[in-house]
Design a protein around this motif. Structure first.
Motif, PDB file in Angstrom:
ATOM      1  N   ASN A  93       0.861  -1.197   0.000  1.00  0.00           N
ATOM      2  CA  ASN A  93       0.000   0.000   0.000  1.00  0.00           C
ATOM      3  C   ASN A  93       0.891   1.239   0.000  1.00  0.00           C
ATOM      4  O   ASN A  93       2.069   1.162   0.369  1.00  0.00           O
ATOM      5  N   ALA A  94       0.331   2.364  -0.421  1.00  0.00           N
ATOM      6  CA  ALA A  94       1.004   3.674  -0.329  1.00  0.00           C
ATOM      7  C   ALA A  94      -0.079   4.723  -0.490  1.00  0.00           C
ATOM      8  O   ALA A  94      -1.255   4.382  -0.679  1.00  0.00           O
ATOM      9  N   GLY A  95       0.281   5.983  -0.449  1.00  0.00           N
ATOM     10  CA  GLY A  95      -0.702   7.048  -0.697  1.00  0.00           C
ATOM     11  C   GLY A  95      -1.102   7.039  -2.162  1.00  0.00           C
ATOM     12  O   GLY A  95      -0.522   6.328  -2.982  1.00  0.00           O
ATOM     13  N   GLY A  96      -2.102   7.839  -2.491  1.00  0.00           N
ATOM     14  CA  GLY A  96      -2.560   7.914  -3.882  1.00  0.00           C
ATOM     15  C   GLY A  96      -1.920   9.094  -4.606  1.00  0.00           C
ATOM     16  O   GLY A  96      -1.491  10.060  -3.972  1.00  0.00           O
ATOM     17  N   PRO A  97      -1.856   9.040  -5.946  1.00  0.00           N
ATOM     18  CA  PRO A  97      -1.283  10.146  -6.713  1.00  0.00           C
ATOM     19  C   PRO A  97      -2.276  11.314  -6.831  1.00  0.00           C
ATOM     20  O   PRO A  97      -3.455  11.147  -6.533  1.00  0.00           O
ATOM     21  N   ASP A 104      -3.533  16.122 -18.283  1.00  0.00           N
ATOM     22  CA  ASP A 104      -3.063  17.160 -17.352  1.00  0.00           C
ATOM     23  C   ASP A 104      -1.614  16.993 -16.888  1.00  0.00           C
ATOM     24  O   ASP A 104      -1.088  17.874 -16.209  1.00  0.00           O
ATOM     25  N   PHE A 105      -0.967  15.859 -17.195  1.00  0.00           N
ATOM     26  CA  PHE A 105       0.268  15.536 -16.473  1.00  0.00           C
ATOM     27  C   PHE A 105       1.517  15.504 -17.353  1.00  0.00           C
ATOM     28  O   PHE A 105       1.441  15.213 -18.552  1.00  0.00           O
ATOM     29  N   SER A 106       2.663  15.777 -16.694  1.00  0.00           N
ATOM     30  CA  SER A 106       3.961  15.700 -17.382  1.00  0.00           C
ATOM     31  C   SER A 106       4.471  14.257 -17.293  1.00  0.00           C
ATOM     32  O   SER A 106       3.967  13.440 -16.506  1.00  0.00           O
ATOM     33  N   ARG A 107       5.525  13.990 -18.059  1.00  0.00           N
ATOM     34  CA  ARG A 107       6.147  12.661 -18.013  1.00  0.00           C
ATOM     35  C   ARG A 107       6.611  12.347 -16.585  1.00  0.00           C
ATOM     36  O   ARG A 107       6.504  11.225 -16.102  1.00  0.00           O
ATOM     37  N   GLU A 108       7.127  13.407 -15.917  1.00  0.00           N
ATOM     38  CA  GLU A 108       7.606  13.224 -14.538  1.00  0.00           C
ATOM     39  C   GLU A 108       6.459  12.821 -13.594  1.00  0.00           C
ATOM     40  O   GLU A 108       6.633  11.990 -12.707  1.00  0.00           O
ATOM     41  N   ASP A 109       5.282  13.430 -13.821  1.00  0.00           N
ATOM     42  CA  ASP A 109       4.115  13.069 -12.987  1.00  0.00           C
ATOM     43  C   ASP A 109       3.766  11.587 -13.155  1.00  0.00           C
ATOM     44  O   ASP A 109       3.476  10.888 -12.181  1.00  0.00           O
ATOM     45  N   TRP A 110       3.790  11.129 -14.439  1.00  0.00           N
ATOM     46  CA  TRP A 110       3.468   9.715 -14.694  1.00  0.00           C
ATOM     47  C   TRP A 110       4.494   8.810 -14.017  1.00  0.00           C
ATOM     48  O   TRP A 110       4.158   7.815 -13.378  1.00  0.00           O
ATOM     49  N   GLN A 111       5.759   9.217 -14.147  1.00  0.00           N
ATOM     50  CA  GLN A 111       6.823   8.400 -13.561  1.00  0.00           C
ATOM     51  C   GLN A 111       6.659   8.288 -12.034  1.00  0.00           C
ATOM     52  O   GLN A 111       6.765   7.205 -11.466  1.00  0.00           O
ATOM     53  N   ALA A 160      -6.671   9.952 -13.539  1.00  0.00           N
ATOM     54  CA  ALA A 160      -5.954   9.266 -14.636  1.00  0.00           C
ATOM     55  C   ALA A 160      -4.679   8.570 -14.165  1.00  0.00           C
ATOM     56  O   ALA A 160      -4.383   7.448 -14.592  1.00  0.00           O
ATOM     57  N   LEU A 161      -3.917   9.228 -13.283  1.00  0.00           N
ATOM     58  CA  LEU A 161      -2.665   8.608 -12.823  1.00  0.00           C
ATOM     59  C   LEU A 161      -2.982   7.314 -12.066  1.00  0.00           C
ATOM     60  O   LEU A 161      -2.354   6.278 -12.273  1.00  0.00           O
ATOM     61  N   SER A 162      -3.956   7.431 -11.184  1.00  0.00           N
ATOM     62  CA  SER A 162      -4.342   6.273 -10.370  1.00  0.00           C
ATOM     63  C   SER A 162      -4.905   5.153 -11.258  1.00  0.00           C
ATOM     64  O   SER A 162      -4.495   3.988 -11.153  1.00  0.00           O
ATOM     65  N   ASN A 163      -5.820   5.490 -12.170  1.00  0.00           N
ATOM     66  CA  ASN A 163      -6.417   4.482 -13.071  1.00  0.00           C
ATOM     67  C   ASN A 163      -5.327   3.661 -13.757  1.00  0.00           C
ATOM     68  O   ASN A 163      -5.412   2.435 -13.859  1.00  0.00           O
ATOM     69  N   THR A 164      -4.303   4.352 -14.221  1.00  0.00           N
ATOM     70  CA  THR A 164      -3.288   3.718 -15.066  1.00  0.00           C
ATOM     71  C   THR A 164      -2.324   2.872 -14.238  1.00  0.00           C
ATOM     72  O   THR A 164      -2.065   1.706 -14.563  1.00  0.00           O
ATOM     73  N   ALA A 165      -1.817   3.455 -13.152  1.00  0.00           N
ATOM     74  CA  ALA A 165      -0.861   2.708 -12.313  1.00  0.00           C
ATOM     75  C   ALA A 165      -1.529   1.479 -11.704  1.00  0.00           C
ATOM     76  O   ALA A 165      -0.944   0.397 -11.632  1.00  0.00           O
ATOM     77  N   ARG A 166      -2.785   1.611 -11.308  1.00  0.00           N
ATOM     78  CA  ARG A 166      -3.439   0.511 -10.585  1.00  0.00           C
ATOM     79  C   ARG A 166      -3.857  -0.618 -11.512  1.00  0.00           C
ATOM     80  O   ARG A 166      -3.911  -1.774 -11.105  1.00  0.00           O
ATOM     81  N   ALA A 167      -4.164  -0.271 -12.763  1.00  0.00           N
ATOM     82  CA  ALA A 167      -4.434  -1.342 -13.731  1.00  0.00           C
ATOM     83  C   ALA A 167      -3.159  -2.171 -13.887  1.00  0.00           C
ATOM     84  O   ALA A 167      -3.212  -3.404 -14.007  1.00  0.00           O
ATOM     85  N   GLY A 168      -2.004  -1.502 -13.853  1.00  0.00           N
ATOM     86  CA  GLY A 168      -0.720  -2.219 -13.905  1.00  0.00           C
ATOM     87  C   GLY A 168      -0.555  -3.138 -12.700  1.00  0.00           C
ATOM     88  O   GLY A 168      -0.057  -4.263 -12.837  1.00  0.00           O
ATOM     89  N   VAL A 169      -0.983  -2.668 -11.534  1.00  0.00           N
ATOM     90  CA  VAL A 169      -0.875  -3.506 -10.328  1.00  0.00           C
ATOM     91  C   VAL A 169      -1.708  -4.783 -10.499  1.00  0.00           C
ATOM     92  O   VAL A 169      -1.269  -5.876 -10.133  1.00  0.00           O
ATOM     93  N   LEU A 170      -2.881  -4.648 -11.104  1.00  0.00           N
ATOM     94  CA  LEU A 170      -3.713  -5.848 -11.297  1.00  0.00           C
ATOM     95  C   LEU A 170      -3.041  -6.849 -12.238  1.00  0.00           C
ATOM     96  O   LEU A 170      -3.094  -8.061 -12.009  1.00  0.00           O
TER      97      LEU A 170
END
Ligand SMILES: NC(=O)c1ccc[n+]([C@@H]2O[C@H](COP(=O)([O-])OP(=O)(O)OC[C@H]3O[C@@H](n4cnc5c(N)ncnc54)[C@H](OP(=O)(O)O)[C@@H]3O)[C@@H](O)[C@H]2O)c1
Length: 268
Positions: A93-97, A104-111, A160-170
């Motif tokens: 677990n960790a905090g959410g983005p 809305d986001f830069s490459r750094e935000d996605w990273q 969007a950040l959360s949707n994308t990272a968490r689909a990766g977790v699944l």
């Protein structure tokens, strides 16, 4: 039901408050030994003291560890095994983005989001796996549970950040369940819906800035959007987490369980 967690050892990440704390609290109530971590030494010491106060005889330790730092994760897992002699359960677990649309986001935000929610999960699992394999062989009991989000299955437009990272977790969760199944280690995920924590208050405030509703109005709208018509309580999440990491949950693996009051509407 006896969850048979007495004397087992769990490491719960991101657990000074909110959902991680609720999971740790529920395991401690079932007499499991728990090491909890978060970035702030002060927060995590206070959280472990709170569980000890609440649950008579609880064996709980708090460690400062930023899960985006691989060295700190390795240290924390090592310290857990040094302290309690083994590791049966890992909860990632960790905090959410931050919230925002996909444009809305830069490459750094996605990273940063991938490091916070996806890579941290992989790092924690990699560090814990040798100990979990040992626990599976010696105790016949080892579990991994990943805390993600209902957004992993049904993306929320402003997350969007959360949707994308968490689909990766699944995707990782299912892959790891295949890899560790033969060792007797179960790997599952919980997809929380709107649950009353600090993170939810922050999301409500971000949403308020856009349309000037009160925090309560935002919560009411979220509640209206699920079948039970209310926001979840962290203890309800904790109960589901404790079951999925319990001994009776031995034949459940590769599952993404929504604990969202019926927010997710699709059939399967
Ligand atoms: N609550 C909900 O309705 C909901 C719904 C869906 C998904 N989620 C997701 O589920 C997760 C937990 O949610 P929550 O509501 O419990 O969040 P929260 O109230 O913000 O709590 C997050 C916890 O993680 C710790 N943390 C944050 N970043 C960390 C890091 N890099 N390393 C280690 N610990 C870290 C925080 O402590 P420190 O500040 O001390 O580090 C805190 O203990 C989040 O990813 C959230 O986005 C929540």
């Amino acid at each position: 039901m006896d969850l048979q967690l007495s004397g087992t050892v769990a490491f719960v990440a991101g657990a000074s408050k909110g959902l991680g704390y609720a999971a740790a609290h529920a395991i401690a109530r079932e007499k499991g030994h728990v090491v909890i971590c978060s970035r702030s030494k002060e927060n995590i010491k206070a959280a472990s003291a709170r569980i000890r106060e609440d649950v008579e005889g609880a064996k709980v330790e708090g460690l400062a560890c930023d899960v985006t730092d691989a060295g700190e994760v390795a240290d924390a897992v090592r310290q857990t095994v040094d302290r309690f002699g083994k590791l049966n359960i890992l909860i990632t677990n960790a905090g959410g983005p931050p919230s925002g649309a996909a444009t809305d986001f830069s490459r750094e935000d996605w990273q940063k989001a991938f490091e916070l929610n996806l890579l941290s999960t992989i790092t924690l699992c990699e560090e814990a796996t040798p100990h979990l394999r040992k626990a599976a062989a010696e105790d016949g009991f080892a579990r991994i549970l990943m805390i993600t989000s209902a957004a992993a299955k049904e993306p929320i437009p402003r997350l969007a950040l959360s949707n994308t990272a968490r689909a990766g977790v699944l995707g990782y969760m299912k892959s790891l369940a295949h890899a560790l199944g033969p060792d007797g280690i179960t790997v599952n995920s919980i997809l929380p819906g709107y649950t009353k924590t600090e993170r939810l208050e922050q999301l409500a405030d971000a949403s308020r800035k856009e349309d000037e509703r009160s925090r309560e109005q935002v919560f009411d709208a979220w509640a209206e959007n699920n079948m039970l018509k209310r926001i979840g309580d962290p203890a309800e999440f904790g109960a589901a987490a404790a079951f999925l990491v319990s001994k009776p949950a031995a034949y459940i693996t590769g599952v993404a369980l929504a604990v969202d009051g019926g927010r997710t509407r699709h059939l399967l």
